[in-house]
Design a protein around this motif. Sequence first.
Motif, PDB file in Angstrom:
ATOM      1  N   GLU A 296      40.902  49.789  43.782  1.00 11.79           N
ATOM      2  CA  GLU A 296      42.104  49.231  44.404  1.00 11.79           C
ATOM      3  C   GLU A 296      43.294  49.506  43.492  1.00 11.79           C
ATOM      4  O   GLU A 296      43.176  49.487  42.277  1.00 11.79           O
TER       5      GLU A 296
ATOM      6  N   GLY B 181      47.283  48.325  42.608  1.00  6.86           N
ATOM      7  CA  GLY B 181      48.254  47.242  42.752  1.00  6.86           C
ATOM      8  C   GLY B 181      49.480  47.569  41.930  1.00  6.86           C
ATOM      9  O   GLY B 181      49.454  48.453  41.074  1.00  6.86           O
TER      10      GLY B 181
ATOM     11  N   SER C 217      52.103  51.320  38.837  1.00  6.85           N
ATOM     12  CA  SER C 217      50.928  51.245  39.697  1.00  6.85           C
ATOM     13  C   SER C 217      49.700  51.118  38.810  1.00  6.85           C
ATOM     14  O   SER C 217      49.529  51.882  37.853  1.00  6.85           O
TER      15      SER C 217
ATOM     16  N   SER D 111      54.421  39.619  40.326  1.00  8.87           N
ATOM     17  CA  SER D 111      53.178  40.345  40.039  1.00  8.87           C
ATOM     18  C   SER D 111      51.947  39.481  40.290  1.00  8.87           C
ATOM     19  O   SER D 111      50.945  39.957  40.835  1.00  8.87           O
TER      20      SER D 111
ATOM     21  N   ARG E  71      51.241  39.293  43.916  1.00  5.72           N
ATOM     22  CA  ARG E  71      50.603  40.545  44.359  1.00  5.72           C
ATOM     23  C   ARG E  71      49.119  40.552  44.008  1.00  5.72           C
ATOM     24  O   ARG E  71      48.279  40.978  44.811  1.00  5.72           O
ATOM     25  N   LEU E  72      48.782  40.102  42.799  1.00  4.33           N
ATOM     26  CA  LEU E  72      47.377  40.056  42.392  1.00  4.33           C
ATOM     27  C   LEU E  72      46.587  39.074  43.258  1.00  4.33           C
ATOM     28  O   LEU E  72      45.462  39.360  43.676  1.00  4.33           O
TER      29      LEU E  72
ATOM     30  N   LEU F 271      45.951  40.651  46.528  1.00  8.67           N
ATOM     31  CA  LEU F 271      44.876  41.648  46.413  1.00  8.67           C
ATOM     32  C   LEU F 271      43.524  40.942  46.531  1.00  8.67           C
ATOM     33  O   LEU F 271      42.644  41.385  47.275  1.00  8.67           O
TER      34      LEU F 271
END
Length: 199
Positions: A32, A34, A47, A117, A120-121, A124
């Motif tokens: 993956e 992120g 990235s 961030s 975003r994690l 995910l």
Amino acid sequence: ALSARPAGALRLMRAWLAVFLLAWAGMAVAEERGMVCYGYGCVAEDSIRYSEGQLGTVRRMLFAATDAESERHILADVIGLLYGWAGEQSDIANDRAGNYNDDNRPGKMDCIDHSTSTTRLLRLLAGRGYLRWHRVLEPQVRSVASVLFVHWSAVIEEWPVAEEVVPARFAVDSWFVDNGYPAVILPLEEWKKGAGPDV
């Protein structure tokens, strides 16, 4: 008999090619990518690639949770791991707790970088079905004492809950710690009143 041999060899080559392509597709799906941002105010982004093995580690950790509370405890460690692995691929390895401990090194992160961030994690993890007792909300801000002390954090909410129950919300704040350390997870209302380590 002579023409049968090349046809059999061709079938065998096709079978091996199919096996290889399936294995490669499985690896591509398993890893993956992120994005993490840094530089204060998300002025820079990198990235980050999380491998199949890394994702398997965090999946096993989170699937060991037996309820929402244990999931939060494990999630704090998982966020630290994800940031640590991201630090192996970007300058955020230099990030230290708070805003004044990084000595202006590349990769420093403020609360906007962290809240963005970390959200975003969390997304995910949620997107892969690893969060079973929480859902991810938008980052929230607190302002303690005056507008000079504005601070942002990622936020999660216990889910699912009974209809008549107000779901509990929690700040997931990685700004309080050095890169790679477990995030601080606090009840959102306590966090809004200024709770958290003194950095």
